[in-house]
Scaffold this motif. Structure first.
Motif, PDB file in Angstrom:
ATOM      1  N   LEU A  73       0.840  -1.193   0.000  1.00 35.66           N
ATOM      2  CA  LEU A  73       0.000   0.000   0.000  1.00 35.66           C
ATOM      3  C   LEU A  73       0.880   1.251   0.000  1.00 35.66           C
ATOM      4  CD1 LEU A  73      -2.790  -0.871   2.584  1.00 35.66           C
ATOM      5  CD2 LEU A  73      -3.067  -0.550   0.126  1.00 35.66           C
ATOM      6  N   PRO A  74       0.573   2.242  -0.813  1.00 34.57           N
ATOM      7  CA  PRO A  74       1.340   3.494  -0.777  1.00 34.57           C
ATOM      8  C   PRO A  74       0.964   4.301   0.464  1.00 34.57           C
ATOM      9  CG  PRO A  74      -0.486   3.692  -2.320  1.00 34.57           C
ATOM     10  CD  PRO A  74      -0.508   2.283  -1.818  1.00 34.57           C
TER      11      PRO A  74
ATOM     12  N   GLY B  74       3.871   2.527  -3.464  1.00 34.83           N
ATOM     13  CA  GLY B  74       3.324   1.185  -3.309  1.00 34.83           C
ATOM     14  C   GLY B  74       3.383   0.449  -4.628  1.00 34.83           C
ATOM     15  N   SER B  75       2.754  -0.729  -4.645  1.00 33.68           N
ATOM     16  CA  SER B  75       2.695  -1.488  -5.892  1.00 33.68           C
ATOM     17  C   SER B  75       1.436  -2.343  -5.891  1.00 33.68           C
ATOM     18  CB  SER B  75       3.930  -2.373  -6.058  1.00 33.68           C
ATOM     19  OG  SER B  75       3.978  -3.352  -5.041  1.00 33.68           O
TER      20      SER B  75
ATOM     21  N   VAL C 269       4.070   3.254  -7.387  1.00 30.64           N
ATOM     22  CA  VAL C 269       2.755   3.907  -7.371  1.00 30.64           C
ATOM     23  C   VAL C 269       2.759   4.912  -6.227  1.00 30.64           C
ATOM     24  CG1 VAL C 269       0.271   3.589  -7.173  1.00 30.64           C
ATOM     25  CG2 VAL C 269       1.686   1.831  -8.281  1.00 30.64           C
ATOM     26  N   PHE C 270       2.848   6.178  -6.554  1.00 26.52           N
ATOM     27  CA  PHE C 270       2.965   7.212  -5.522  1.00 26.52           C
ATOM     28  C   PHE C 270       2.009   8.345  -5.824  1.00 26.52           C
ATOM     29  CE2 PHE C 270       4.704   9.375  -2.033  1.00 26.52           C
ATOM     30  CZ  PHE C 270       4.927  10.699  -2.375  1.00 26.52           C
TER      31      PHE C 270
ATOM     32  N   GLY D 114      10.357  10.997   2.873  1.00 28.38           N
ATOM     33  CA  GLY D 114       9.997   9.715   2.291  1.00 28.38           C
ATOM     34  C   GLY D 114      10.867   9.310   1.129  1.00 28.38           C
ATOM     35  N   SER D 115      10.711   8.037   0.730  1.00 28.27           N
ATOM     36  CA  SER D 115      11.523   7.494  -0.360  1.00 28.27           C
ATOM     37  C   SER D 115      11.197   8.168  -1.683  1.00 28.27           C
ATOM     38  CB  SER D 115      11.289   5.984  -0.468  1.00 28.27           C
ATOM     39  OG  SER D 115       9.931   5.720  -0.767  1.00 28.27           O
ATOM     40  N   MET D 116       9.976   8.681  -1.815  1.00 27.43           N
ATOM     41  CA  MET D 116       9.596   9.388  -3.032  1.00 27.43           C
ATOM     42  C   MET D 116       9.727  10.898  -2.849  1.00 27.43           C
ATOM     43  SD  MET D 116       8.869   7.081  -5.225  1.00 27.43           S
ATOM     44  CE  MET D 116       8.006   7.968  -6.508  1.00 27.43           C
ATOM     45  N   GLY D 117      10.330  11.290  -1.753  1.00 26.82           N
ATOM     46  CA  GLY D 117      10.491  12.719  -1.479  1.00 26.82           C
ATOM     47  C   GLY D 117      11.806  13.226  -2.023  1.00 26.82           C
TER      48      GLY D 117
END
Lengths: 150, 303
Positions: free
Chosen positions: A62-63, A69-70, A119-120, B101-104
């Motif tokens: 879950l993101p 996530g995926s 998936v973000f 975060g990792s996507m930050g």
């Protein structure tokens, strides 16, 4: 004195006009994604009307607000796996804001199963996961979306 | 001396009656840099740090942010009289945005720029307890910043991404040590072509507007002030080139309350510290709400 009276009236109008906010906070559980809005049947989460094909989405990770996530996509038709001739296009879209998010990564497991990674969602809210089925030349055959709230 | 100080302090009023952004998407529409007193030139630099506190969805639900999403901005403003009642101004900034975060990560870029033309619509020829001093302006927003459509991570967005035209007026009045101000503006954005990995099409913004009111009290070299600004943005119409269907995003609405303290060590120099909170007032919808701290340094040259 006249000026002070005028200012008092102005101040009164100011406060009357202010209108304090009335927050309606909901729980911010970062690992929770609300049930999708869908008019489709329970067994068909994403329905491609033109092709009469279903796709089911299953979250692997879950993101959250911080991390991606995926999920996996499984395409089928009347209970039988439906093979795609080209990897589907998947992109995230926030309809209320009118913008998208980070591009996802799509990996093929088989002709009817795909893993969607990275998936973000760049902000909380209501999002659409748009899935586009293409032919070998990249022409769109059908598209559908899966709605969720982050 | 007191009247002079009050008149000079007025120039600070609209340094911080800025329309703060809905921070998610790269910026809002700010009031332009305007000389509101008897100076010929004013130059300002400011540093702003803003943190997203809450997301408000289009259904009216509020959700607290659990991650750190911080925007820092370094801004430059300048305004100059070109005739007795006419002035021109420019504004530009650099924005740095950081998210956990990792996507930050962290990205910085130029923000949107503005050029404006101002006209002293109603001068203060003589004292009148009721007649305000009014300056009207025409402003053009230049999309020198990176819009949300051009930023894959979202944190790289530093501007609205649209050319926009704005007209408005700023009013101010003082009575002894007290002063008050108001501003109103309306703007219209123009269509932008979007070409990203995932989407090709047009984004067509509608009209937007903001109006603000504020007041302050002047004590020797200090001014304490408050203001509130209400902002509205029409829904953006999105049209994809891959099909003829179009969608319309939701409208945005938020209010920004500010508390301001200014200090004038000399007649031509001022320092201002302000705190703004978007969670306290109004009926926000479809927006992020931030809390912001700003510091401004302004230098003026008399006529």
């Amino acid at each position: 004195m006249v000026g002070i009276k005028f200012y008092s009236i102005l101040l009164t109008f100011t406060f009357l006009s202010l209108g304090c906010a009335k927050p309606n906070y909901i729980n911010s559980d970062t690992n929770k994604i609300s049930a999708p809005k869908s008019e489709k049947t329970e067994t068909c989460q994403i329905f491609f009307k033109s092709l009469n094909v279903c796709a089911n989405l299953k979250w692997n990770i879950l993101p959250t607000q911080n991390d991606s996530g995926s999920f996996s996509l499984h395409f089928y038709n009347n209970g039988v796996d439906f093979s795609l001739t080209k990897i589907p296009r998947v992109f995230l879209w926030m309809p209320s804001m009118g913008h998208g998010s980070s591009p996802v990564t799509i990996k093929s497991v088989s002709a009817s199963n795909f893993n969607i990674e990275k998936v973000f969602f760049i902000m909380p809210g209501e999002w659409d996961i748009n899935v586009i089925i293409q032919d070998e030349g990249g022409v769109t055959l059908d598209q559908a979306s899966y709605s969720l709230t982050i | 001396m007191i009247k002079l100080a009050i008149a000079l302090l007025f120039s600070i009023c609209f340094s911080y009656n800025k329309t703060l952004a809905a921070a998610c998407c790269g910026g809002g529409f700010a009031l332009p840099s305007i000389i509101t007193n008897d100076d010929s030139t004013q130059v300002s630099t400011s540093f702003t740090q803003s943190k997203i506190d809450t997301d408000v969805f289009s259904n009216g639900n509020w959700q607290k942010r659990t991650n750190n999403d911080v925007t820092q901005s370094f801004k430059f403003d300048a305004a100059h009289l070109i005739a007795d009642r006419w002035q021109v101004g420019i504004s530009s900034n650099i924005i740095k945005r950081s998210r956990d975060g990792s996507m930050g990560g962290s990205e910085q870029a130029f923000g949107d720029s503005t050029v404006n033309l101002g006209y002293e619509t109603l001068p203060d020829w003589d004292y009148n307890p009721y007649r305000p001093h009014i300056i009207s302006f025409l402003s053009i927003n230049i999309p020198t910043g990176k819009s949300i459509y051009e930023s894959e991570t979202g944190i790289g967005s530093s501007g609205r991404g649209f050319w926009a035209l704005s007209i408005g007026s700023i009013l101010n009045k003082s009575w002894g040590n007290w002063d008050s101000n108001a501003a109103v503006e309306i703007h219209k954005g123009f269509t932008k072509n979007i070409h990203t990995v995932d989407f090709n099409g047009d984004a067509q913004p509608g009209f937007g507007s903001s109006y603000s009111i504020g007041s302050g009290y002047n004590l020797k070299d200090f001014r304490l002030g408050t203001s509130i600004t209400w902002t509205y943005e029409d829904a953006i119409k999105i049209t994809s080139t891959s099909n003829t269907a179009s969608t319309r995003a939701e409208k945005q609405r938020y209010a920004t309350g500010s508390a301001i303290i200014s200090y004038m060590p000399t007649n031509d120099l001022s320092l201002t510290l302000s705190f703004a909170d978007q969670t306290l007032f109004g009926d926000p919808t479809n927006t992020t709400l931030s809390k912001t701290v700003s510091f401004l340094l302004q230098k003026k040259w008399a006529r």
